[in-house]
Design an enzyme around this catalytic site. Structure first.
Site, PDB file in Angstrom:
ATOM      1  CB  CYS A 138      -0.893   0.005   1.233  1.00 33.45           C
ATOM      2  SG  CYS A 138      -1.808   1.548   1.433  1.00 33.45           S
ATOM      3  CB  VAL A 188       5.723 -12.974 -21.898  1.00 33.75           C
ATOM      4  CG1 VAL A 188       4.815 -13.943 -21.171  1.00 33.75           C
ATOM      5  CG2 VAL A 188       6.565 -12.198 -20.907  1.00 33.75           C
ATOM      6  CD  GLU A 189      12.034 -16.617 -19.748  1.00 30.41           C
ATOM      7  OE1 GLU A 189      11.818 -17.748 -19.265  1.00 30.41           O
ATOM      8  OE2 GLU A 189      12.353 -15.627 -19.064  1.00 30.41           O
ATOM      9  CB  SER A 190       7.456 -18.409 -17.966  1.00 31.32           C
ATOM     10  OG  SER A 190       8.458 -19.394 -17.988  1.00 31.32           O
ATOM     11  CG  HIS A 209      -5.455  -2.826  -4.898  1.00 28.91           C
ATOM     12  ND1 HIS A 209      -6.571  -2.845  -4.100  1.00 28.91           N
ATOM     13  CD2 HIS A 209      -4.435  -3.227  -4.111  1.00 28.91           C
ATOM     14  CE1 HIS A 209      -6.242  -3.243  -2.888  1.00 28.91           C
ATOM     15  NE2 HIS A 209      -4.945  -3.475  -2.872  1.00 28.91           N
ATOM     16  CD  GLU A 210      -7.748   1.053  -8.046  1.00 29.08           C
ATOM     17  OE1 GLU A 210      -8.865   1.088  -7.500  1.00 29.08           O
ATOM     18  OE2 GLU A 210      -6.687   1.245  -7.401  1.00 29.08           O
ATOM     19  CG  ASP A 225      -2.383  -3.759  -0.664  1.00 30.56           C
ATOM     20  OD1 ASP A 225      -3.116  -3.898   0.328  1.00 30.56           O
ATOM     21  OD2 ASP A 225      -2.012  -2.657  -1.092  1.00 30.56           O
TER      22      ASP A 225
END
Length: 154
Positions: free
Chosen positions: A52, A74-76, A93-94, A59
């Site tokens: 936060c 995407v390479e993991s 969060h957003e 969070d």
């Protein structure tokens, strides 16, 4: 069956330190061996954490990323390190949710991407964030994300 070209990767197969921040995290990509075929790739991060920005308290979120590749995947390992870099990052969060999605879009230029970020309650209210790059493509099976509405998320 073709082999994926991994010649440009810097993290896979190497011992690398966790990035200090999402901004410094290196996301890497590999060529899709199935370019021209529409299919969905799903990454699920059920233990995503950030801080936060006001209190510094942790969070937690369950994040699901679905995308239809164009020329790149995407390479993991790089994605895992990128997601891990949020552990000491303070943001709402957003902001975390949309930043994750946009970094992947900027890297891959996928045909389509959506993110569902299911955040656990802060102050008694769960905040869920959803975003996608455009209309859901036709003719591709895109399963539900399978994350329960908040009731303990279980």
């Amino acid at each position: 069956m073709s082999h994926t070209d991994v010649s440009g990767l810097t993290q896979l197969g190497s011992n690398v330190d966790a990035p200090a921040s999402p901004e410094t995290a290196i996301l890497e990509r590999v060529p899709s061996g199935n370019a021209g075929t529409d299919f969905v790739v799903r990454f699920t991060a059920p233990e995503f954490t950030s801080l936060c920005p006001m209190t510094g308290q942790p969070d937690f979120a369950h994040i699901v990323i679905d995308y239809i590749p164009s020329d790149w995947l995407v390479e993991s390992k790089s994605l895992k390190l990128f997601l891990h870099s949020f552990r000491n990052h303070g943001a709402f969060h957003e902001d975390c949710s949309i930043y994750v999605a946009r970094r992947i879009v900027d890297l891959l230029h996928p045909k389509w991407l959506r993110i569902g970020a299911y955040w656990y309650p802060r102050g008694g209210i769960p905040i869920d964030v959803f975003w996608q790059t455009g209309p859901t493509p036709e003719g591709v099976w895109i399963p539900e994300q399978g994350v329960a509405p908040y009731r303990g998320r279980g």
